[in-house]
Design a protein around this motif. Structure first.
Motif, short mmCIF file in Angstrom:
data_model
loop_
_atom_site.label_atom_id
_atom_site.label_comp_id
_atom_site.label_asym_id
_atom_site.label_seq_id
_atom_site.Cartn_x
_atom_site.Cartn_y
_atom_site.Cartn_z
N ASN A 379 0.79 -1.23 0.00
CA ASN A 379 0.00 0.00 0.00
C ASN A 379 0.83 1.28 0.00
O ASN A 379 0.45 2.25 0.63
CB ASN A 379 -0.93 0.01 1.21
CG ASN A 379 -0.21 -0.42 2.49
OD1 ASN A 379 1.01 -0.36 2.55
ND2 ASN A 379 -0.96 -0.85 3.49
N VAL A 380 1.96 1.28 -0.72
CA VAL A 380 2.77 2.49 -0.76
C VAL A 380 3.18 2.80 -2.19
O VAL A 380 3.12 1.96 -3.07
CB VAL A 380 4.05 2.35 0.11
CG1 VAL A 380 3.70 2.17 1.57
CG2 VAL A 380 4.92 1.20 -0.38
N LYS A 381 3.60 4.04 -2.39
CA LYS A 381 4.23 4.44 -3.64
C LYS A 381 5.72 4.61 -3.36
O LYS A 381 6.11 4.88 -2.23
CB LYS A 381 3.65 5.77 -4.11
CG LYS A 381 2.15 5.76 -4.27
CD LYS A 381 1.65 7.18 -4.40
CE LYS A 381 0.13 7.20 -4.28
NZ LYS A 381 -0.39 8.55 -4.17
N MET A 382 6.54 4.48 -4.38
CA MET A 382 7.98 4.57 -4.15
C MET A 382 8.36 5.95 -3.63
O MET A 382 7.94 6.97 -4.18
CB MET A 382 8.75 4.29 -5.44
CG MET A 382 10.25 4.10 -5.16
SD MET A 382 11.23 3.80 -6.62
CE MET A 382 11.44 5.48 -7.23
N GLN A 383 9.14 5.94 -2.56
CA GLN A 383 9.65 7.19 -2.01
C GLN A 383 10.88 6.89 -1.15
O GLN A 383 11.04 5.77 -0.65
CB GLN A 383 8.58 7.88 -1.18
CG GLN A 383 8.02 7.04 -0.05
CD GLN A 383 6.85 7.71 0.63
OE1 GLN A 383 6.67 8.91 0.55
NE2 GLN A 383 6.02 6.93 1.30
N ASN A 384 11.72 7.87 -1.01
CA ASN A 384 12.90 7.72 -0.17
C ASN A 384 12.53 7.92 1.29
O ASN A 384 11.93 8.94 1.65
CB ASN A 384 13.98 8.73 -0.56
CG ASN A 384 14.56 8.44 -1.94
OD1 ASN A 384 14.55 7.30 -2.39
ND2 ASN A 384 15.05 9.46 -2.61
N VAL A 385 12.89 6.95 2.13
CA VAL A 385 12.67 7.09 3.57
C VAL A 385 13.80 7.90 4.17
O VAL A 385 13.59 8.79 4.99
CB VAL A 385 12.58 5.70 4.24
CG1 VAL A 385 12.45 5.83 5.75
CG2 VAL A 385 11.40 4.92 3.68
N ASN A 386 15.03 7.59 3.76
CA ASN A 386 16.21 8.36 4.13
C ASN A 386 17.26 8.14 3.05
O ASN A 386 16.93 7.69 1.96
CB ASN A 386 16.72 7.99 5.54
CG ASN A 386 17.01 6.51 5.69
OD1 ASN A 386 17.49 5.86 4.75
ND2 ASN A 386 16.70 5.95 6.85
N GLU A 388 19.50 5.95 2.56
CA GLU A 388 19.81 4.60 2.09
C GLU A 388 18.61 3.66 2.00
O GLU A 388 18.73 2.56 1.48
CB GLU A 388 20.88 3.96 2.98
CG GLU A 388 20.46 3.67 4.40
CD GLU A 388 21.54 2.91 5.16
OE1 GLU A 388 22.52 2.46 4.54
OE2 GLU A 388 21.39 2.75 6.38
N ILE A 389 17.44 4.07 2.48
CA ILE A 389 16.27 3.19 2.51
C ILE A 389 15.18 3.74 1.60
O ILE A 389 14.83 4.92 1.67
CB ILE A 389 15.73 3.03 3.93
CG1 ILE A 389 16.81 2.43 4.85
CG2 ILE A 389 14.49 2.14 3.94
CD1 ILE A 389 16.39 2.36 6.32
N ILE A 390 14.64 2.87 0.74
CA ILE A 390 13.55 3.23 -0.17
C ILE A 390 12.31 2.44 0.21
O ILE A 390 12.40 1.26 0.55
CB ILE A 390 13.95 2.93 -1.63
CG1 ILE A 390 15.10 3.83 -2.07
CG2 ILE A 390 12.76 3.10 -2.57
CD1 ILE A 390 15.67 3.46 -3.42
#
Length: 618
Positions: A379-386, A388-390
């Motif tokens: 249930n997500v769209k691609m985005q950068n968390v920080n 190094e984590i996507i």
């Protein structure tokens, strides 16, 4: 994780209440976790001791005299040595002191939980279910968290007081669970809607307080739409028999609960209401979470068929390591090394902290021994968390790997046209339309079709970005944009042709309507167009100016099937309602009535485009 339940008969002198408590708890846990073991006799303990490890969770009742048999003591000693997880239960105030071997452990205090609710032992079941949820959160931490966020969607005019009473009671009965309501959680000086939208995007459950005046709130409609679009479970609570017909969008088939507003003034009734909400919240989260197992199994099969190494690194945290030899370079090089963590729920800051600790063990000094880290859910769209984590959804992740290891055939001669625009002055539908364009464009391009659209700020940049992500090697061929030279002084061709194949059409007599007709005819009236998908669109009083209507007319003249997406608002919604009322779907396409009506109201856009493509490929 293996769950080991020790019968209260082995540790308590007065064990009848404990036995009833454990029966309810065990039955609930077994709904979600396989491999639960129930130890009823000390003779079972020696064989169990040899199997203990860090993936074992032991549930045991305290003894008020702190006096345990040798067998129980041996079990606890071995469990400590093997780093097994131990959870202790104190049925009474006199039993709060844990066994000395694990004296640092805090016991689950049944007496205190009853006191908070002003209940007696006759209501043990509710407390047992609460403890069961704690066990599930330990055994399946990426599926359910005690720190989940409940978003209260309500109308201030007649729901604010009820929302306040609910939240106050949540704070007493479920201290680890967070709740959000705008009056309390939006600080002075903050942009209220931004804070609300952020909280909603991080929520695990939306609690909709359906009061008499909530049906007229565009903000409540927006919140329900967002939850449905983003797979956030909704608990629908009808109050004072509020009229369901006033809701422009329904969160489900029927309300989960119906109460009178006076029920929230009665302390005992409010206690039960909150426990009922907590119970159904847990069940809904787990129901949504369980879908992730299908995704894991699908990707495991894919890896086995394509010789990718898919290694389970941490079973409890659902962390996997994916490795594959790199392609397209003649000299030796290290493998692609990617870490993946699956989530059935929404991740939170505590999850990121745990993942960061794990990743630290995969570094040498300051150097990473891996390429990337991806958090996966449905249930997500691609985005950068920080840095190094996507964060990514499972479907797109699977497709990107399939594309990397398998040459996907493109169908440049087979085109699908997307048509529409944001309805004017209708912010409610903006997110719905954006999500629909996003998902439809992705799946059209993934399926090998060429995506065609008319230049418009609504779609332009979204489609350009998706084209480059989904079809990086051939995005210019895969995306075709039509634009009229009537607007020649408003665009720069050299900027557009970087992103797509741009087809300019004639400026007819410097007339806007004639020029748009020329553009639409060139865009749609071609034999290789396999479908026209209409979504949104501005509603105008003069039908001559309706862009979607003209495009449908062109498509019908060329025997091109037309599909109307009704749930995004605007002209496509209006037309879908008209066709549904008349039942004349065959004028648009030869698909089933069921499919056309599904397109009219459904918000699962990925499912809708799958069905349209399936129809086209027949």
């Amino acid at each position: 994780m293996k769950i080991l339940f020790i019968s209260p008969e082995l540790t308590m002198s007065d064990y009848y209440a404990g036995k009833r408590f454990l029966e309810v708890c065990k039955a609930e846990v077994e709904n979600y976790i396989l491999g639960c073991i129930y130890i009823q006799k000390e003779t079972q303990i020696p064989s169990i001791i040899s199997t203990l490890d860090s993936l074992t969770l032991i549930v045991m009742f305290n003894n008020k005299d702190n006096n345990y048999s040798d067998a129980i003591n041996k079990l606890i000693v071995k469990a400590k040595n093997q780093n097994s997880v131990i959870r202790l239960i104190a049925m009474d105030r006199k039993e709060r002191k844990p066994i000395e071997l694990v004296s640092e452990s805090q016991s689950f205090d049944v007496w205190e939980q009853l006191r908070l609710r002003k209940l007696d032992e006759g209501c043990l079941n509710s407390i047992a279910l609460l403890f069961a949820r704690k066990i599930v959160s330990i055994a399946l931490p990426t599926m359910y968290s005690e720190n989940c966020l409940l978003f209260i969607s309500h109308r201030r005019l007649d729901g604010e007081e009820i929302a306040a009473k609910l939240c106050d009671k949540f704070d007493v009965q479920a201290k680890t669970i967070k709740n959000f309501r705008d009056v309390v959680n939006v600080e002075v000086g903050q942009e209220a809607q931004n804070v609300i939208d952020t909280a909603l995007s991080k929520s695990d459950v939306l609690i909709f307080l359906h009061t008499n005046k909530s049906g007229n709130s565009k903000w409540i409609e927006k919140e329900i739409r967002f939850a449905l679009l983003n797979n956030i479970p909704i608990i629908w609570i009808q109050i004072d028999n509020a009229d369901i017909n006033t809701l422009s969008i329904k969160p489900g088939d029927k309300p989960h609960f119906s109460y009178n507003s006076q029920d929230f003034d009665d302390e005992s009734k409010l206690t039960k209401i909150v426990d009922d909400i907590l119970k159904i919240s847990f069940e809904l989260i787990m129901a949504h979470s369980n879908d992730i197992y299908d995704q894991i199994n699908t990707f495991k099969d894919f890896c086995a068929n394509k010789n990718l190494e898919f290694i389970e690194e941490d079973k409890t945290q659902m962390i996997y390591n994916l490795q594959l030899s790199r392609k397209g370079y003649c000299y030796p090089q290290r493998k692609i090394n990617q870490y993946i963590q699956y989530f059935g729920r929404r991740h939170n800051d505590l999850d990121l902290n745990k993942l960061t600790e794990f990743l630290y063990s995969k570094k040498h000094e300051d150097y990473k021994l891996y390429d990337s880290v991806v958090l996966l859910s449905n249930n997500v769209k691609m985005q950068n968390v920080n840095d190094e984590i996507i964060e990514e959804n499972c479907d797109d992740f699977y497709y990107n790997w399939e594309k990397y290891v398998t040459e996907i055939q493109s169908k440049y001669d087979d085109e699908i046209v997307i048509s529409g625009a944001f309805p004017e002055c209708d912010e409610i539908y903006k997110q719905s339309l954006t999500d629909a364009v996003n998902l439809f464009s992705k799946e059209i391009l993934k399926s090998g079709f060429t995506l065609v659209f008319g230049a418009h700020p609504t779609f332009q940049n979204i489609i350009f970005d998706i084209g480059q992500k989904i079809r990086p090697k051939d995005y210019k061929q895969a995306v075709r944009m039509y634009i009229s030279k009537f607007f020649e002084n408003k665009y720069k061709l050299s900027d557009l042709i970087i992103n797509a194949t741009v087809c300019e059409t004639k400026n007819i007599e410097s007339d806007l309507l004639k020029s748009l007709t020329e553009m639409r005819t060139n865009m749609i009236g071609r034999s290789n167009v396999k479908a026209l998908i209409c979504m949104g669109g501005i509603i105008r009083e003069n039908n001559v100016l309706q862009g979607i209507d003209e495009e449908i007319k062109i498509a019908k003249a060329n025997n091109i099937p037309v599909f109307l997406i009704g749930s995004v608002g605007g002209r496509s919604s209006q037309l879908a309602a008209e066709y549904k009322a008349s039942g004349k779907w065959s004028e648009l396409n030869n698909a089933s009535v069921e499919l056309n009506e599904l397109l009219t109201y459904a918000l699962d856009y990925r499912k809708l485009i799958y069905k349209i493509i399936e129809y086209i490929n027949l």
